[in-house]
Design a protein around this motif. Structure first.
Motif, PDB file in Angstrom:
ATOM      1  N   ILE A 144       0.828  -1.210   0.000  1.00 37.82           N
ATOM      2  CA  ILE A 144       0.000   0.000   0.000  1.00 37.82           C
ATOM      3  C   ILE A 144       0.859   1.256   0.000  1.00 37.82           C
ATOM      4  CG2 ILE A 144      -1.778   1.256   1.283  1.00 37.82           C
ATOM      5  CD1 ILE A 144      -2.883  -1.431   2.140  1.00 37.82           C
ATOM      6  N   LEU A 145       1.894   1.301   0.845  1.00 35.11           N
ATOM      7  CA  LEU A 145       2.752   2.488   0.858  1.00 35.11           C
ATOM      8  C   LEU A 145       3.453   2.728  -0.479  1.00 35.11           C
ATOM      9  CD1 LEU A 145       4.366   2.668   4.420  1.00 35.11           C
ATOM     10  CD2 LEU A 145       2.605   4.128   3.391  1.00 35.11           C
ATOM     11  N   PRO A 146       4.084   1.696  -1.057  1.00 33.88           N
ATOM     12  CA  PRO A 146       4.711   1.931  -2.375  1.00 33.88           C
ATOM     13  C   PRO A 146       3.695   2.373  -3.426  1.00 33.88           C
ATOM     14  CG  PRO A 146       5.485  -0.125  -1.460  1.00 33.88           C
ATOM     15  CD  PRO A 146       4.392   0.358  -0.556  1.00 33.88           C
ATOM     16  N   PHE A 147       2.496   1.796  -3.359  1.00 35.73           N
ATOM     17  CA  PHE A 147       1.451   2.158  -4.322  1.00 35.73           C
ATOM     18  C   PHE A 147       1.120   3.642  -4.189  1.00 35.73           C
ATOM     19  CE2 PHE A 147      -3.128   2.624  -5.150  1.00 35.73           C
ATOM     20  CZ  PHE A 147      -3.168   2.188  -6.454  1.00 35.73           C
ATOM     21  N   LEU A 148       0.910   4.089  -2.924  1.00 38.82           N
ATOM     22  CA  LEU A 148       0.559   5.494  -2.720  1.00 38.82           C
ATOM     23  C   LEU A 148       1.728   6.394  -3.071  1.00 38.82           C
ATOM     24  CD1 LEU A 148      -1.438   5.225   0.629  1.00 38.82           C
ATOM     25  CD2 LEU A 148      -2.325   5.566  -1.679  1.00 38.82           C
ATOM     26  N   SER A 149       2.951   5.984  -2.688  1.00 39.57           N
ATOM     27  CA  SER A 149       4.089   6.863  -2.954  1.00 39.57           C
ATOM     28  C   SER A 149       4.339   6.958  -4.457  1.00 39.57           C
ATOM     29  CB  SER A 149       5.326   6.397  -2.208  1.00 39.57           C
ATOM     30  OG  SER A 149       5.729   5.149  -2.691  1.00 39.57           O
ATOM     31  N   ALA A 150       4.041   5.892  -5.221  1.00 38.81           N
ATOM     32  CA  ALA A 150       4.197   5.977  -6.677  1.00 38.81           C
ATOM     33  C   ALA A 150       3.254   7.024  -7.237  1.00 38.81           C
ATOM     34  CB  ALA A 150       3.923   4.625  -7.317  1.00 38.81           C
ATOM     35  N   ILE A 151       2.018   7.027  -6.733  1.00 35.50           N
ATOM     36  CA  ILE A 151       1.058   8.017  -7.236  1.00 35.50           C
ATOM     37  C   ILE A 151       1.533   9.432  -6.878  1.00 35.50           C
ATOM     38  CG2 ILE A 151      -1.300   8.893  -6.969  1.00 35.50           C
ATOM     39  CD1 ILE A 151      -2.185   5.995  -6.587  1.00 35.50           C
ATOM     40  N   ILE A 152       1.991   9.608  -5.630  1.00 38.27           N
ATOM     41  CA  ILE A 152       2.419  10.957  -5.200  1.00 38.27           C
ATOM     42  C   ILE A 152       3.653  11.394  -5.989  1.00 38.27           C
ATOM     43  CG2 ILE A 152       3.339  12.266  -3.250  1.00 38.27           C
ATOM     44  CD1 ILE A 152       1.561  10.341  -1.484  1.00 38.27           C
ATOM     45  N   LEU A 153       4.636  10.485  -6.089  1.00 38.93           N
ATOM     46  CA  LEU A 153       5.888  10.862  -6.756  1.00 38.93           C
ATOM     47  C   LEU A 153       5.673  11.188  -8.232  1.00 38.93           C
ATOM     48  CD1 LEU A 153       8.407   8.301  -5.218  1.00 38.93           C
ATOM     49  CD2 LEU A 153       8.304  10.771  -4.822  1.00 38.93           C
ATOM     50  N   PHE A 165       3.652  12.991  -9.511  1.00 39.43           N
ATOM     51  CA  PHE A 165       3.308  14.413  -9.711  1.00 39.43           C
ATOM     52  C   PHE A 165       4.459  15.336  -9.321  1.00 39.43           C
ATOM     53  CE2 PHE A 165      -0.826  12.349  -9.053  1.00 39.43           C
ATOM     54  CZ  PHE A 165      -1.428  12.720 -10.240  1.00 39.43           C
ATOM     55  N   THR A 166       5.656  14.768  -9.107  1.00 37.93           N
ATOM     56  CA  THR A 166       6.798  15.594  -8.707  1.00 37.93           C
ATOM     57  C   THR A 166       7.944  15.395  -9.687  1.00 37.93           C
ATOM     58  OG1 THR A 166       7.862  13.871  -7.412  1.00 37.93           O
ATOM     59  CG2 THR A 166       6.176  15.180  -6.291  1.00 37.93           C
ATOM     60  N   ASN A 167       9.039  16.066  -9.411  1.00 38.62           N
ATOM     61  CA  ASN A 167      10.232  15.853 -10.237  1.00 38.62           C
ATOM     62  C   ASN A 167      11.301  15.099  -9.471  1.00 38.62           C
ATOM     63  OD1 ASN A 167      11.069  17.697  -8.421  1.00 38.62           O
ATOM     64  ND2 ASN A 167      11.839  19.207  -9.905  1.00 38.62           N
ATOM     65  N   GLN A 168      10.876  14.249  -8.526  1.00 41.23           N
ATOM     66  CA  GLN A 168      11.810  13.494  -7.685  1.00 41.23           C
ATOM     67  C   GLN A 168      12.773  12.663  -8.524  1.00 41.23           C
ATOM     68  OE1 GLN A 168      11.793  13.122  -4.041  1.00 41.23           O
ATOM     69  NE2 GLN A 168      13.741  12.129  -4.566  1.00 41.23           N
ATOM     70  N   ARG A 169      14.063  12.730  -8.131  1.00 43.36           N
ATOM     71  CA  ARG A 169      15.030  11.830  -8.746  1.00 43.36           C
ATOM     72  C   ARG A 169      15.570  10.891  -7.693  1.00 43.36           C
ATOM     73  NH1 ARG A 169      16.571  12.700 -13.654  1.00 43.36           N
ATOM     74  NH2 ARG A 169      18.589  11.695 -13.337  1.00 43.36           N
ATOM     75  N   LEU A 170      16.228   9.820  -8.127  1.00 48.06           N
ATOM     76  CA  LEU A 170      16.667   8.808  -7.165  1.00 48.06           C
ATOM     77  C   LEU A 170      17.632   9.411  -6.153  1.00 48.06           C
ATOM     78  CD1 LEU A 170      16.270   5.815  -6.593  1.00 48.06           C
ATOM     79  CD2 LEU A 170      18.269   5.326  -7.988  1.00 48.06           C
TER      80      LEU A 170
END
Lengths: 344, 365
Positions: free
Chosen positions: A14-23, A25-30
């Protein structure tokens, strides 16, 4: 209060699923020194932007079309339109996906901002469209064959099921040897069967064959699994139905048409949903055998998600691809659900 | 309509022989019930007639034609299965018309035949339903409808009522009886329920361990069972057996006794019995009467009573430790442990040889 199992599900799914959706919408890089910024739908626009451009052929000062030395028409260079051309802002930065001639000499170009991703989507859809019926149908044929009371039938069941037990990584490595251009088993076999008339094919190194080769291998690998599911479905059909059909004089085909297939409806839904899901998740075979090549001819959606996120360290781009895949699979599942419920 | 002849029919599965030489003749329009305990081979025998199982040895003739190697559809038979075997995804109409559909009969004829079958079975209102919307009895009706539409020479029923509950079973039993009268077709009916056998049959064939024990009309079998197996199988509760010794023989009677049984005279019917030989006396529970201990031919203690309203089943422990069941045709309250005597008419008993359990004395009215 929360059981460990539920905690694990939250943490790993659930956390990875939600964080994928949130990320997405951002310009996050590794790994990046810059702070993360909200970019709205920019990642999705980047992935999904496509455009159409129709061009007239080049003409000389007399108004006649210009041809190259092979007689083919010459067209203006695409980059004249897609780079720094204020008249065509909607196709800015796009590249050609494919093109064809229309009408009198005109040429239509399909453009995409992210050509590799669109190719991955097309490849994945193609893969699903061939593997789902191909694997499902072949598995059903095998299940019908081994659903007989013959001596030693369990040996055949075991043989067909064996590839399922072997890791897909190992299978992919082995098939790389089989498909090898220089000394592969397949080329040698075809060559000796045709007394040398067969010309070796670079199965996974040729853009015309690479995806097909991976499809064949993928069908072979998991067909045993679905055969077992079909078999379990076949065995739930009461033998008396077959006997009743026999007394009525039904032919083999009529028996299948009126007894077997209707009795397998629920199994069919399960098999095709599972195959579709697995086919959309196409990754390992690509990663081991072709890395998406040659010339992006075997790119797949999941491979692109991993490639973006980790290869290019573009976590937000990879996340956006994952979310798009989720939406696609969800839509197909809902469609299948609607189709199968509508009939009953 | 047809005559069916089974001549010395055998069936083996591998090394196991399940049918061991069966001869049955079925006349045109006859209702034959094959009855026997589970595992006696009766269903296998029916499936051999249907053509679902091969005949290992012997011949099957329908109307004088050998059917051993014919496909089921060419034998002129229709079969009704215990589990109904109706197709769950088809409506009742489609189910009944199934055989006509696959043989590409045109729709008008199909509808005509289906409506005719539905009328006979009084299920016109069910034709557009699906099997999942039907009760067990209605499903069996659909299965019978599918058989009627085939217009067969012989109807085969494989325990058609055993999946139904008790009250429905009786209704359907009567329905099948009426159906036989109205269609006047030959029917072969397999069951383990002796009540179905007794009520439906023109002729009962009692099968045990792959062999025919006896065949004949229900009353023949009930009143003159050829052996102890038939005697105990037909009639509920089943017949009591008491070991006796032959005391005396004359032209008319055989006198038998044992330590708990005062000597009684049983009609002698010219059978081969010698003095002092062992025999077995068969007593139907219905023919036993309860009397005071002093008047009883047999004496014992009540150990169990079952009150069914119109009938009371009493289990009695005899002095020698044997148990006897009596069925009294009225409601009686008996306390356990009560000393009791049993009376019966010696003319209503059966005598069997203790060596091969064959019938020794015929029971005459």
């Amino acid at each position: 209060m929360i059981s460990p199992g539920f905690g694990l599900i939250v943490f790993f799914i659930i956390l990875p699923f939600l964080s994928a959706i949130i990320l997405s919408f951002t310009n996050q890089r590794l790994i990046s020194p810059n702070p993360t910024e909200y970019v709205g739908l920019a990642n999705y626009k980047q992935l999904l932007s496509v455009g159409v451009l129709t061009l007239d052929p080049k003409r000389n000062s007399n108004g006649a079309v210009v041809r190259d030395k092979n007689g083919a028409l010459k067209y203006p260079r695409l980059r004249n339109f897609t780079r720094n051309n204020p008249q065509y802002p909607h196709i800015k930065g796009m590249r050609e996906l494919f093109s064809w001639n229309v009408g009198d000499n005109q040429r239509t170009y399909i453009l995409a901002r992210d050509v590799v991703f669109i190719k991955a989507v097309i490849n994945t859809l193609l893969f699903v469209l061939i593997v789902a019926p191909g694997q499902g149908g072949l598995a059903l044929c095998l299940a019908l064959l081994i659903n007989q009371k013959l001596r030693g039938i369990n040996i055949y069941r075991a043989i067909y099921f064996m590839p399922v037990v072997v890791s897909i990584v190992v299978v992919s490595l082995l098939w790389r040897f089989i498909y090898d251009y220089e000394s592969g088993l397949l080329n040698n076999l075809l060559s000796s069967l045709t007394f040398g008339a067969f010309e070796s094919v670079n199965w996974i190194g040729d853009t015309d064959f690479a995806l097909g080769s991976i499809i064949v291998m993928s069908i072979w690998q998991a067909v045993g699994f679905h055969m077992v599911i079909w078999l379990s479905g076949l065995q739930t059909i009461p033998p008396s139905l077959y006997e009743a059909a026999r007394i009525e004089g039904a032919s083999k085909w009529q028996t299948f048409r009126y007894v077997t297939w209707p009795g397998l409806r629920n199994t069919a839904v399960l098999v095709f949903v599972v195959i579709t899901m697995q086919a959309f998740a196409l990754f390992t075979q690509i990663d081991v055998m072709t890395n998406g090549g040659p010339l992006d001819s075997t790119q797949s959606i999941v491979f692109q998600a991993v490639e973006r996120g980790y290869g290019k360290q573009d976590i937000s781009g990879g996340s956006a691809i994952s979310v798009l895949l989720f939406v696609m699979v969800l839509c197909i599942s809902l469609l299948q659900r609607w189709l199968t419920q509508g009939r009953s | 309509m047809a005559e069916i002849k089974l001549r010395d029919v055998h069936k083996s599965f591998g090394k196991v022989e399940v049918i061991k030489g069966v001869n049955i003749e079925i006349k045109d329009g006859e209702f034959v019930v094959i009855v026997g305990p589970s595992g006696c081979g009766k269903s296998t025998l029916l499936r051999m007639i249907a053509g679902l199982e091969d005949i290992t040895q012997g011949t099957l003739e329908i109307d004088g034609v050998c059917m051993n190697d014919r496909q089921p559809k060419d034998r002129g038979i229709a079969m009704v299965f215990q589990t109904y075997a109706i197709f769950p995804h088809m409506t009742v109409r489609e189910n009944v018309a199934f055989g006509l559909t696959i043989n590409k009969i045109d729709k008008a004829t199909r509808d005509l035949k289906v409506d005719e079958a539905a009328r006979i079975l009084q299920m016109e209102n069910l034709l557009d339903r699906r099997p999942s919307e039907l009760s067990g009895g209605q499903r069996q009706r659909v299965a019978i409808g599918r058989a009627i539409v085939r217009n067969p020479k012989v109807f085969l029923f494989d325990e058609p009522l055993s999946n139904l509950d008790a009250s429905l079973r009786m209704d359907m039993r009567m329905e099948i009886g009426k159906l036989h009268q109205s269609l006047n077709a030959s029917m072969i009916y397999v069951t383990h329920d002796q009540v179905e056998a007794m009520t439906l049959a023109d002729k009962i064939v009692v099968l045990n361990d792959g062999k025919v024990m006896q065949s004949g009309s229900p009353m023949e079998l009930y009143k003159e069972p050829a052996n102890m197996f038939v005697a105990s199988f037909l009639g509920a509760p089943s017949m009591n057996f008491i070991n006796v010794e032959v005391h005396d023989i004359n032209e008319e009677n055989v006198t038998v006794y044992n330590p708990t049984l005062s000597p009684i005279k049983v009609p002698h019917k010219g059978r081969d019995i010698s003095k002092k030989s062992q025999a077995i006396l068969g007593l139907r529970p219905q023919y036993l009467r309860l009397v005071e201990p002093s008047d009883g031919i047999l004496n014992g203690k009540v150990i169990l009573t079952e009150r069914l309203g119109a009938e009371t089943i009493v289990e009695i422990l005899l002095k020698d430790g044997k148990r006897v069941i009596a069925a009294i045709s009225e409601d009686q309250i008996l306390s356990n442990g009560k000393e009791i005597g049993l009376q019966f008419n010696p003319k209503q008993v059966h005598l069997f040889s203790s060596e091969d359990s064959k019938f020794l004395s015929e029971n005459r009215k």
